[in-house]
Write an enzyme that holds these catalytic residues in place. Structure first.
Site, PDB file in Angstrom:
ATOM      1  N   ASP A  31     -17.447  -1.556 -60.113  1.00 34.84           N
ATOM      2  CA  ASP A  31     -16.365  -1.634 -61.046  1.00 34.84           C
ATOM      3  C   ASP A  31     -16.235  -0.201 -61.970  1.00 34.84           C
ATOM      4  OD1 ASP A  31     -16.181  -3.902 -64.068  1.00 34.84           O
ATOM      5  OD2 ASP A  31     -14.523  -2.206 -63.127  1.00 34.84           O
ATOM      6  N   ASP A 214      -9.294   1.199 -61.948  1.00 35.16           N
ATOM      7  CA  ASP A 214     -10.216   0.207 -62.192  1.00 35.16           C
ATOM      8  C   ASP A 214     -10.421  -0.686 -60.836  1.00 35.16           C
ATOM      9  OD1 ASP A 214     -10.646  -2.674 -64.320  1.00 35.16           O
ATOM     10  OD2 ASP A 214     -11.963  -1.858 -63.061  1.00 35.16           O
TER      11      ASP A 214
HETATM   12  O1  LIG Z   1     -12.675  -6.340 -68.544  1.00 37.57           O
HETATM   13  C1  LIG Z   1     -12.010  -5.136 -68.026  1.00 37.57           C
HETATM   14  C2  LIG Z   1     -11.933  -5.327 -66.709  1.00 37.57           C
HETATM   15  C3  LIG Z   1     -12.177  -6.538 -65.894  1.00 37.57           C
HETATM   16  C4  LIG Z   1     -12.126  -6.541 -64.537  1.00 37.57           C
HETATM   17  C5  LIG Z   1     -13.434  -5.438 -64.051  1.00 37.57           C
HETATM   18  N1  LIG Z   1     -13.035  -4.283 -64.646  1.00 37.57           N
HETATM   19  C6  LIG Z   1     -13.092  -4.256 -66.049  1.00 37.57           C
HETATM   20  N2  LIG Z   1     -11.127  -4.300 -68.385  1.00 37.57           N
HETATM   21  C7  LIG Z   1     -10.309  -3.474 -67.793  1.00 37.57           C
HETATM   22  C8  LIG Z   1     -10.136  -2.238 -68.714  1.00 37.57           C
HETATM   23  C9  LIG Z   1      -9.879  -2.313 -69.971  1.00 37.57           C
HETATM   24  C10 LIG Z   1     -10.862  -3.177 -70.833  1.00 37.57           C
HETATM   25  C11 LIG Z   1     -11.170  -4.572 -70.141  1.00 37.57           C
END
Ligand SMILES: O=C([C@@H]1CCCNC1)N1CCCCC1
Length: 322
Positions: A31, A214
């Site tokens: 991730d 991402d």
């Molecule tokens: O929580 C996340 C993602 C969720 C899915 C998995 N990657 C991280 N964000 C994305 C980027 C901005 C902050 C929140």
């Protein structure tokens, strides 16, 4: 040492990489949008463990507890996990890190119980690592000094095995040149300006917007003005709250979507913008709303079309056609 690890598509939602943690094999979701390496562990309620491989620290001769350290992460999709922390040897492809902070889950949200992943490897910047009292470095940050180049790359072709390359770029995985842009890591992400986009050949500005790369997000998430501009060009499309997003007839003729990464456009082919059947003859769009804010999230659908290079020198992000 440089190395490459196979990334296997799972349920069309994520790509999983077999990873050794203290000699125990786990299928982990890489991730680049978060910075915690956490694993399903024997500390979870046994009902949460069904269908999962999990880490048992007492079975590892190289585990060291970090006494009193805790972690607690919440993701944008509402999922989350928490627990305690130790260190152990982590091996991904041909790259080994000793003393890697491993975050053991004591609690996970229901989405993780039903998801195929046995945990996550966060590859964003450690400024957003959630370990308290001291944020911990990521696997990539710890591995950097042992790599030929301080970079890793994501190759995530649609519905086919991909790879994460550490320390080098593999020109058998892309064609043409890699186009790089400077990254602003001040928010902890691989983030860059993304101030315009094209729906087919029509250019639109989205001034002040940024994008992040991402790999932990499945779709392409953009601001509502861009999403509206796109689906206005898809006759019969609509927002279907029961499906949780924009849908259209599966036979619809879709335009391409070009996103700006720094000063360069990356064009997502129309075929990738149909994520597949929602229900009956309606299909779910790969482009959906990010909700509020000016930070677009470019997820796996982007990587289905582009080899993505995350270079710590700079830092910079590069992309090349798959
Ligand atoms: O929580 C996340 C993602 C969720 C899915 C998995 N990657 C991280 N964000 C994305 C980027 C901005 C902050 C929140």
């Amino acid at each position: 040492q440089d190395g490459s690890a196979t990334a296997v598509p799972s349920d069309g939602v994520e790509y999983l990489v077999s990873t050794s943690v203290g000699g125990q094999s786990l299928n982990l979701d890489f991730d680049t949008g978060s910075a915690d390496l956490w694993v399903f562990s024997s500390e979870l309620p046994s009902s949460d463990l069904s269908g999962h491989s999990y880490y048992t620290s007492s079975d590892s001769s190289t585990f060291q507890s970090l006494s009193g350290y805790t972690w607690d992460i919440s993701y944008a999709d509402g999922s989350g996990a928490s627990g305690n922390v130790g260190t152990d040897t982590v091996v991904i492809g041909g790259t080994t890190v000793e003393g890697q902070a491993v975050e053991l889950a004591e609690k996970v949200s229901s989405t993780f119980v039903s998801d195929a992943a046995d945990g996550l490897v966060g590859l964003a910047f450690s400024s957003i690592n959630t370990v308290s009292p001291t944020p911990q470095s990521t696997f990539f940050e710890n591995a950097q000094s042992s790599l030929d180049s301080p970079l890793f790359a994501a190759y995530l072709p649609n519905n086919a095995d991909g790879a994460y390359d550490f320390g080098y770029t593999d020109d058998s995985k892309y064609s043409g040149d890699i186009t790089y842009t400077d990254v602003d890591s001040s928010n902890g992400f691989w983030e860059y300006p993304s101030t315009s986009y094209k729906v087919g050949s029509t250019t639109h500005s989205q001034s002040g917007y940024t994008g992040i790369s991402d790999t932990g997000t499945t779709l392409i998430l953009m601001g509502d003005s861009a999403v509206t501009a796109y689906y206005d060009q898809v006759s019969g499309s609509s927002y279907d709250s029961s499906q949780g997003g924009y849908v259209f007839d599966c036979s619809a003729d879709l335009p391409t979507l070009s996103i700006s990464i720094g000063g360069n456009y990356a064009t997502i082919p129309a075929s990738l913008l149909n994520f597949g059947t929602a229900s009956g003859s309606s299909c779910f769009g790969s482009l959906q709303s990010v909700g509020s804010g000016t930070q677009n999230i470019y997820g796996d659908v982007f990587f289905n079309a582009f080899y993505g290079v995350f270079d710590a020198s700079g830092p910079s992000f590069g992309f090349a056609t798959v």
